[in-house]
Motif scaffolding. Structure first.
Motif, PDB file in Angstrom:
ATOM      1  N   ILE A 262       0.838  -1.205   0.000  1.00  0.00           N
ATOM      2  CA  ILE A 262       0.000   0.000   0.000  1.00  0.00           C
ATOM      3  C   ILE A 262       0.868   1.249   0.000  1.00  0.00           C
ATOM      4  O   ILE A 262       0.628   2.184  -0.772  1.00  0.00           O
ATOM      5  CB  ILE A 262      -0.976  -0.003   1.187  1.00  0.00           C
ATOM      6  N   GLU A 263       1.878   1.278   0.859  1.00  0.00           N
ATOM      7  CA  GLU A 263       2.709   2.479   0.960  1.00  0.00           C
ATOM      8  C   GLU A 263       3.496   2.737  -0.318  1.00  0.00           C
ATOM      9  O   GLU A 263       3.482   3.864  -0.834  1.00  0.00           O
ATOM     10  CB  GLU A 263       3.662   2.367   2.152  1.00  0.00           C
ATOM     11  N   ILE A 264       4.170   1.731  -0.839  1.00  0.00           N
ATOM     12  CA  ILE A 264       5.026   1.949  -2.009  1.00  0.00           C
ATOM     13  C   ILE A 264       4.204   2.086  -3.285  1.00  0.00           C
ATOM     14  O   ILE A 264       4.365   3.056  -4.035  1.00  0.00           O
ATOM     15  CB  ILE A 264       6.084   0.840  -2.126  1.00  0.00           C
ATOM     16  N   ALA A 265       3.332   1.119  -3.554  1.00  0.00           N
ATOM     17  CA  ALA A 265       2.549   1.171  -4.800  1.00  0.00           C
ATOM     18  C   ALA A 265       1.574   2.347  -4.789  1.00  0.00           C
ATOM     19  O   ALA A 265       1.444   3.055  -5.798  1.00  0.00           O
ATOM     20  CB  ALA A 265       1.808  -0.147  -5.012  1.00  0.00           C
ATOM     21  N   GLY A 266       0.905   2.556  -3.660  1.00  0.00           N
ATOM     22  CA  GLY A 266      -0.043   3.671  -3.572  1.00  0.00           C
ATOM     23  C   GLY A 266       0.640   5.010  -3.755  1.00  0.00           C
ATOM     24  O   GLY A 266       0.161   5.869  -4.498  1.00  0.00           O
ATOM     25  N   ALA A 267       1.777   5.194  -3.093  1.00  0.00           N
ATOM     26  CA  ALA A 267       2.518   6.447  -3.236  1.00  0.00           C
ATOM     27  C   ALA A 267       2.989   6.634  -4.676  1.00  0.00           C
ATOM     28  O   ALA A 267       2.864   7.725  -5.244  1.00  0.00           O
ATOM     29  CB  ALA A 267       3.705   6.471  -2.281  1.00  0.00           C
ATOM     30  N   ALA A 268       3.514   5.581  -5.286  1.00  0.00           N
ATOM     31  CA  ALA A 268       3.995   5.682  -6.670  1.00  0.00           C
ATOM     32  C   ALA A 268       2.852   6.041  -7.615  1.00  0.00           C
ATOM     33  O   ALA A 268       3.025   6.885  -8.519  1.00  0.00           O
ATOM     34  CB  ALA A 268       4.656   4.374  -7.093  1.00  0.00           C
ATOM     35  N   MET A 269       1.688   5.427  -7.428  1.00  0.00           N
ATOM     36  CA  MET A 269       0.541   5.719  -8.285  1.00  0.00           C
ATOM     37  C   MET A 269       0.114   7.177  -8.147  1.00  0.00           C
ATOM     38  O   MET A 269      -0.214   7.834  -9.142  1.00  0.00           O
ATOM     39  CB  MET A 269      -0.622   4.782  -7.945  1.00  0.00           C
TER      40      MET A 269
ATOM     41  N   ALA B 259      -4.899   7.616  -9.481  1.00  0.00           N
ATOM     42  CA  ALA B 259      -4.643   8.294  -8.216  1.00  0.00           C
ATOM     43  C   ALA B 259      -5.848   8.260  -7.286  1.00  0.00           C
ATOM     44  O   ALA B 259      -5.689   8.147  -6.073  1.00  0.00           O
ATOM     45  CB  ALA B 259      -4.206   9.735  -8.475  1.00  0.00           C
ATOM     46  N   ARG B 260      -7.050   8.348  -7.838  1.00  0.00           N
ATOM     47  CA  ARG B 260      -8.247   8.300  -6.982  1.00  0.00           C
ATOM     48  C   ARG B 260      -8.349   6.950  -6.276  1.00  0.00           C
ATOM     49  O   ARG B 260      -8.669   6.884  -5.092  1.00  0.00           O
ATOM     50  CB  ARG B 260      -9.510   8.551  -7.802  1.00  0.00           C
ATOM     51  N   LEU B 261      -8.084   5.885  -7.015  1.00  0.00           N
ATOM     52  CA  LEU B 261      -8.107   4.541  -6.425  1.00  0.00           C
ATOM     53  C   LEU B 261      -7.029   4.416  -5.351  1.00  0.00           C
ATOM     54  O   LEU B 261      -7.294   3.949  -4.237  1.00  0.00           O
ATOM     55  CB  LEU B 261      -7.907   3.478  -7.503  1.00  0.00           C
ATOM     56  N   ALA B 262      -5.824   4.836  -5.660  1.00  0.00           N
ATOM     57  CA  ALA B 262      -4.727   4.761  -4.687  1.00  0.00           C
ATOM     58  C   ALA B 262      -5.044   5.585  -3.445  1.00  0.00           C
ATOM     59  O   ALA B 262      -4.817   5.137  -2.317  1.00  0.00           O
ATOM     60  CB  ALA B 262      -3.423   5.222  -5.328  1.00  0.00           C
ATOM     61  N   ALA B 263      -5.594   6.773  -3.639  1.00  0.00           N
ATOM     62  CA  ALA B 263      -5.938   7.636  -2.502  1.00  0.00           C
ATOM     63  C   ALA B 263      -7.024   6.995  -1.644  1.00  0.00           C
ATOM     64  O   ALA B 263      -6.986   7.075  -0.411  1.00  0.00           O
ATOM     65  CB  ALA B 263      -6.388   9.005  -2.999  1.00  0.00           C
ATOM     66  N   THR B 264      -7.976   6.329  -2.269  1.00  0.00           N
ATOM     67  CA  THR B 264      -9.048   5.654  -1.524  1.00  0.00           C
ATOM     68  C   THR B 264      -8.480   4.521  -0.672  1.00  0.00           C
ATOM     69  O   THR B 264      -8.809   4.393   0.506  1.00  0.00           O
ATOM     70  CB  THR B 264     -10.116   5.112  -2.495  1.00  0.00           C
ATOM     71  N   VAL B 265      -7.608   3.713  -1.268  1.00  0.00           N
ATOM     72  CA  VAL B 265      -6.999   2.603  -0.527  1.00  0.00           C
ATOM     73  C   VAL B 265      -6.160   3.144   0.633  1.00  0.00           C
ATOM     74  O   VAL B 265      -6.247   2.650   1.761  1.00  0.00           O
ATOM     75  CB  VAL B 265      -6.159   1.710  -1.468  1.00  0.00           C
TER      76      VAL B 265
END
Length: 133
Positions: free
Chosen positions: A57-64, A71-77
């Motif tokens: 979550i931290e690495i993939a979400g931040a990279a996205m 980005a909306r999906l990553a921000a939601t997760v």
């Protein structure tokens, strides 16, 4: 000047917002055993599995979010992940007095990050991104 700010500020803001998550994720890889032990001491079941999920979550979400891809999906997760993380690991009201200030700051740092995630969820990644929000 105004056009430059409108064009580049969202990309810079996205990067600054999640840089701490990116660094934290990589640091957790290097300190995997210690972090898993700390998580277990906080009552997290299957702490090693939870830690792997956290790192992703931290690495993939931040990279996205940085590149502005989904980005909306990553921000939601990230937002949904931050809620229990904040209350479990930064419960400033339940720590000894000497830890209270640090945990208070960490708690509200996470609250501020939640606000940033809500902005991305609502407004998308903005210009200078791969989009596909």
């Amino acid at each position: 000047m105004n056009a430059i700010v409108k064009e580049w500020a969202p990309a810079a803001g996205r990067t600054l917002l999640v840089l701490i998550l990116l660094i934290s994720g990589f640091n957790k890889i290097g300190g995997f055993e210690g972090t898993a032990g700390w998580m277990a001491s906080k009552g997290i079941p299957l702490a090693s599995v939870a830690l792997v999920i956290t790192i992703i979550i931290e690495i993939a979400g931040a990279a996205m979010i940085i590149v502005g891809y989904k980005a909306r999906l990553a921000a939601t997760v990230i937002l949904l992940w931050l809620i229990p993380v904040t209350f479990i690991f930064h419960a400033f009201w339940a720590v000894p007095q000497e830890q209270m200030q640090t945990q208070f700051i960490m708690f509200f740092k996470n609250i501020a990050m939640m606000g940033g995630m809500l902005l991305i969820m609502g407004m998308g990644s903005g210009p200078k991104s791969l989009k596909n929000d």
